[in-house]
Design a protein around this motif. Structure first.
Motif: not given
Length: 348
Positions: A243, A247, A256, A281-282, A285, A287, A291-292, A295-296
């Motif tokens: 993660i 990020e 993104y 992710l699923n 996190l 999501k 979706t991930y 959000e960014y």
């Protein structure tokens, strides 16, 4: 042979035999084989043939010379098989590229032509004084190239070993094992250490059994590499490491903003399999990939709405990675539960 030699013969010969059996199992066990599996089969067969030749030559120096030619010819394919195995895994190759087929066609052509024009039984001096050195040079070049493919994993191992997940550990095991087998044969070829020739087969046996043991500890092979079960979350320590990598990569490189960003693109960048990234992710996190990333994008859009009055909403949408105004508005409403205009109005 004394008891010690018998044990040595048994261990090294059994490893070579099991390597052939495992490669045949991988070849016939599935109707559809992935590209990494094809190269893994090739690697196991080439190593097993090379090791078998070493075992029988060590304990019976009078074996027919044609077997020496077969063993050295197989050795010519070990480095390429290892290299393309890791490349196919890293790049998630589902179909062998034409350029790779050309390389393998050339390699096989060299083996066939050399063996036909200069057979070992007729030209042992050329094989022992020239061809064998070419084979080992080619093997070394491919080992170095494979190191560059695995540079991220190797760097992580040197800097922070605890950050390695099960897949990374398997890659290191396979790569370092091949390096050690090569080193054993190279030292024997150079007559630097007496009696080290048989160490190659013993190391191969150890590597093979350790890999099998590793697989039995709960990992399974998928596309040639062991990954954790689909029904389980990635372990918390491993998940946290991935993660943070994810990020950091997204923020620093502003990934993104790429409207064509795909899950497999992101997986390559942070050096993780597509399956594992999707699972991260699923399951960890909660999501999906879309979706991930949205959000960014929407958070960046909110920042631009707040700080840049001269940009239209459509321009902001394109700036943060959307291909159309409607897609941007739909994503904004889903993430922020309002429209860009109302968001700006409330901020004002």
């Amino acid at each position: 042979m004394n008891i010690g030699q018998q044990i040595l013969f048994f261990v090294s010969a059994l490893g070579a035999f099991n390597g052939i059996v495992l490669s045949v199992y991988l070849l016939l066990g599935k109707k559809k084989r992935s590209v990494p599996t094809i190269f893994l089969i090739t690697l196991l067969l080439a190593l097993s043939i090379r090791v078998s030749k070493s075992v029988f030559l060590y304990f019976n120096p009078s074996i027919p010379r044609i077997y020496l030619q077969i063993g050295l010819s197989a050795c010519f394919l070990i480095g390429p098989a290892l290299y393309y195995f890791f490349r196919s895994v890293q790049e998630n190759v589902t179909k062998i590229p034409t350029s790779w087929k050309w390389v393998w066609g050339i390699l096989l052509g060299i083996i066939i032509l050399t063996g036909s024009i200069l057979p070992y039984p007729a030209y042992p001096a050329i094989w022992n004084n020239v061809i064998v050195y070419i084979i080992y040079l080619e093997w070394m070049i491919y080992l170095i190239a494979t190191g560059f493919v695995l540079k991220t994993v190797l760097k992580t191992f040197l800097v922070n070993r605890s950050a390695l997940n099960s897949t990374d550990k398997f890659r290191l095991l396979l790569y370092t094992g091949n390096c050690l087998v090569f080193l054993a044969y190279l030292l024997s070829l150079a007559n630097i250490i007496c009696g080290i020739y048989i160490i190659g087969p013993v190391l191969f046996s150890f590597l093979l059994y350790l890999s099998i043991f590793y697989n039995l500890q709960g990992a399974r092979y998928e596309n040639g590499l062991p990954v954790k079960s689909e029904k389980k979350k990635i372990a918390a320590p491993d998940a946290q490491v991935w993660i943070e990598k994810l990020e950091t990569a997204i923020r620093e490189k502003e990934l993104y903003k790429d409207p064509n960003l795909k899950l497999n693109d992101l997986a390559k960048i942070i050096n993780i399999s597509v399956h594992q990234l999707s699972q991260l992710l699923n399951d960890n996190l909660g999501k999906g990939f879309s979706t991930y990333i949205n959000e960014y994008r929407i958070n960046e859009a909110c920042r631009l709405i707040t700080t840049n009055d001269h940009l239209t909403f459509e321009a902001i949408g394109y700036e943060v990675g959307y291909n159309s105004k409607s897609t941007f508005y739909a994503a904004f409403r889903k993430i922020k539960d309002t429209t860009p205009a109302l968001y700006k109005e409330n901020i004002s």
